[in-house]
Design an enzyme around this catalytic site. Structure first.
Site, PDB file in Angstrom:
ATOM      1  CG  ASP A  18      45.423  39.206  44.338  1.00 56.86           C
ATOM      2  OD1 ASP A  18      44.243  39.201  43.937  1.00 56.86           O
ATOM      3  OD2 ASP A  18      45.868  38.366  45.131  1.00 56.86           O
ATOM      4  CG  ASP A  28      41.599  38.502  41.757  1.00 57.81           C
ATOM      5  OD1 ASP A  28      42.134  37.450  41.356  1.00 57.81           O
ATOM      6  OD2 ASP A  28      41.585  38.849  42.950  1.00 57.81           O
ATOM      7  CD  GLU A  29      46.664  36.065  41.686  1.00 53.46           C
ATOM      8  OE1 GLU A  29      47.812  35.643  41.619  1.00 53.46           O
ATOM      9  OE2 GLU A  29      45.700  35.392  42.089  1.00 53.46           O
TER      10      GLU A  29
HETATM   11  N1  DCP Z   1      38.260  31.917  43.967  1.00 55.06           N
HETATM   12  C1  DCP Z   1      37.495  30.756  43.915  1.00 55.06           C
HETATM   13  N2  DCP Z   1      37.907  29.630  44.568  1.00 55.06           N
HETATM   14  C2  DCP Z   1      39.076  29.623  45.275  1.00 55.06           C
HETATM   15  C3  DCP Z   1      39.873  30.783  45.319  1.00 55.06           C
HETATM   16  C4  DCP Z   1      39.423  31.937  44.650  1.00 55.06           C
HETATM   17  O1  DCP Z   1      36.440  30.763  43.279  1.00 55.06           O
HETATM   18  N3  DCP Z   1      39.453  28.515  45.908  1.00 55.06           N
HETATM   19  C5  DCP Z   1      37.760  33.141  43.303  1.00 55.06           C
HETATM   20  C6  DCP Z   1      37.059  34.058  44.274  1.00 55.06           C
HETATM   21  C7  DCP Z   1      38.020  35.185  44.510  1.00 55.06           C
HETATM   22  C8  DCP Z   1      38.803  35.239  43.223  1.00 55.06           C
HETATM   23  O2  DCP Z   1      38.820  33.897  42.741  1.00 55.06           O
HETATM   24  O3  DCP Z   1      37.360  36.405  44.799  1.00 55.06           O
HETATM   25  C9  DCP Z   1      40.205  35.753  43.390  1.00 55.06           C
HETATM   26  O4  DCP Z   1      40.983  34.872  44.195  1.00 55.06           O
HETATM   27  P1  DCP Z   1      42.049  35.397  45.198  1.00 55.06           P
HETATM   28  O5  DCP Z   1      42.851  34.235  45.624  1.00 55.06           O
HETATM   29  O6  DCP Z   1      42.765  36.591  44.633  1.00 55.06           O
HETATM   30  O7  DCP Z   1      41.191  35.841  46.471  1.00 55.06           O
HETATM   31  P2  DCP Z   1      40.405  37.176  46.757  1.00 55.06           P
HETATM   32  O8  DCP Z   1      40.613  38.206  45.695  1.00 55.06           O
HETATM   33  O9  DCP Z   1      38.987  36.844  47.024  1.00 55.06           O
HETATM   34  O10 DCP Z   1      41.036  37.648  48.121  1.00 55.06           O
HETATM   35  P3  DCP Z   1      42.471  38.287  48.374  1.00 55.06           P
HETATM   36  O11 DCP Z   1      42.182  39.637  48.933  1.00 55.06           O
HETATM   37  O12 DCP Z   1      43.120  37.380  49.361  1.00 55.06           O
HETATM   38  O13 DCP Z   1      43.178  38.343  47.052  1.00 55.06           O
HETATM   39 MG    MG Z   2      42.492  38.649  44.946  1.00 56.75          MG
END
Ligand code: DCP
Ligand code: MG
Length: 373
Positions: A13, A108-109
């Site tokens: 992730d 991203d996952e």
């Molecule tokens: N995303 C979104 N709305 C949400 C959650 C996430 O648009 N409610 C988008 C933005 C994030 C991406 O999806 O960058 C990936 O989600 P993640 O949950 O993996 O969160 P992040 O990668 O941003 O942070 P982390 O470091 O916690 O994985």
């Molecule tokens: Mg992420």
């Protein structure tokens, strides 16, 4: 749940994905609180926040207005989905060099099943995760967190355990202790409502959850109770499911300002349907399923589809299906920021009479996107 043999499952992730991409592409943003999402002056929500911004209590799905109050010096940016999709393609190519068993969950996952590559050699599985993190950084200049375990549930918990840039292993031996200390809210599928109900019952961590009988959990939570029962024991036999590339023709549009008006939305849908019609004509194909994709102003994505008895290739026919689909979704009465129209289950024109599936890969793929309903 039946017996399962030990597998080597990785969950990878990326860290603060959208925000990290923005910081990568603009060095002036590095080290600063960056928020990617909607308009801080309007009703937009936070898609994600850089780790610098998270220190102020900012998180995904919060209103941008509130985020601005928490951190007035934050930099607010609109998402650049095209760039994120490109990164997603790069990291998925890295994964597929390691194993064909890749299940992307979002841009991203992903889960990877590396059992065939590493067998029961845990050190080799952890080494593989380290190599993947390194390759991701070399090729994208972005950091990822990785989790290594023997099933999907534990691998995902592991990757989340030490973010950013983490690498956590939950071995069969350490799973019990890890789960017992785990706050129930971290368990996959436990949202705020379930968490509150469990709290009312005096259950706040995995250890307490494990004390509950299967019957009790089923009585309280139905089918999800069964899943909770097994998760509390670290049991999860879901396979890593490889998603085959979708063969479809689609067009989508993101609006500069969110649209709530039905007539205006229908106009956009019609324009998209016309573009899909031209593309279908170019490729000399038609399809049996039409899908409407809609992203609400809060970035939540929903899709609705219908399949027709006979192949669809013109915009007017698409509209006959798309109008009721839009009406089904609009009961939510929220502004919309993106619409997409896709035709799938494709048939070549020459084969229309036979209704045979197209196998040629000449079609563009529907971009897979974050967050679905
Ligand atoms: N995303 C979104 N709305 C949400 C959650 C996430 O648009 N409610 C988008 C933005 C994030 C991406 O999806 O960058 C990936 O989600 P993640 O949950 O993996 O969160 P992040 O990668 O941003 O942070 P982390 O470091 O916690 O994985
Ligand atoms: Mg992420």
């Amino acid at each position: 749940m039946q017996e399962y043999h030990l597998r080597a499952i990785l969950h990878i992730d990326l860290d603060a994905f959208y925000a990290s991409v923005e910081q990568r592409d603009n060095p002036a943003l590095r080290g600063r609180p960056v928020i990617v999402g909607g308009d801080p002056q309007g009703r937009g929500v936070v898609a994600t926040a850089s780790y610098e911004a998270r220190k102020f209590g900012i998180h995904s799905a919060q209103s941008c207005r509130q985020a601005l109050q928490l951190c007035p010096e934050a930099v607010f940016l609109r998402p650049r989905f095209e760039v994120y999709r490109e990164v997603s393609r790069q990291i998925q190519a890295i994964y597929r060099q390691c194993t064909p068993l890749v299940e992307p969950l979002s841009l991203d996952e992903a889960y990877l099943d590396m059992t065939a590559q590493v067998g029961s050699d845990w050190a080799a599985a952890v080494e593989a995760a380290r190599d993947i993190k390194r390759a991701i950084f070399e090729q994208t200049r972005l950091t990822a967190s990785a989790g290594v375990s023997h099933n999907k549930f534990l691998a995902k918990l592991a990757s989340d355990h030490n973010k950013p840039d983490g690498l956590t292993e939950i071995s069969p031996q350490s799973a019990s202790a890890f789960l017992e200390a785990l706050p129930v809210g971290k368990i996959f599928g436990v949202g705020n409502v379930t968490e509150a109900r469990l709290r009312d019952l005096g259950i706040t961590n995995g250890g307490e959850l494990k004390q509950m009988s299967l019957g009790r959990l089923q009585a309280l939570f139905g089918k999800r109770g069964t899943i909770l029962y097994h998760f509390a024991r670290g049991e999860d036999d879901r396979p890593v499911e490889v998603q085959r590339e979708r063969k479809s023709v689609g067009k989508e549009a993101t609006f500069e300002r969110d649209i709530a008006d039905r007539e205006e939305l229908l106009m956009v849908i019609e324009q998209l349907a016309e573009q899909v019609e031209s593309r279908l004509a170019e490729l000399e194909i038609a399809g049996k399923t039409v899908t409407l994709k809609l992203r609400w102003h809060d970035f939540h994505l929903v899709t609705r589809r219908v399949s027709a008895a006979s192949p669809i290739k013109d915009a007017q026919t698409m509209m006959r299906y798309l109008r009721p689909l839009l009406d089904q979704l609009l009961v939510e009465n929220k502004p919309v920021r993106l619409l997409g129209v896709t035709v799938s289950q494709l048939l070549a024109s020459s084969e229309l009479s036979k209704h045979k599936r197209v196998t040629t890969p000449s079609l563009w793929e529907l971009p897979s996107e974050q967050v679905s309903d």
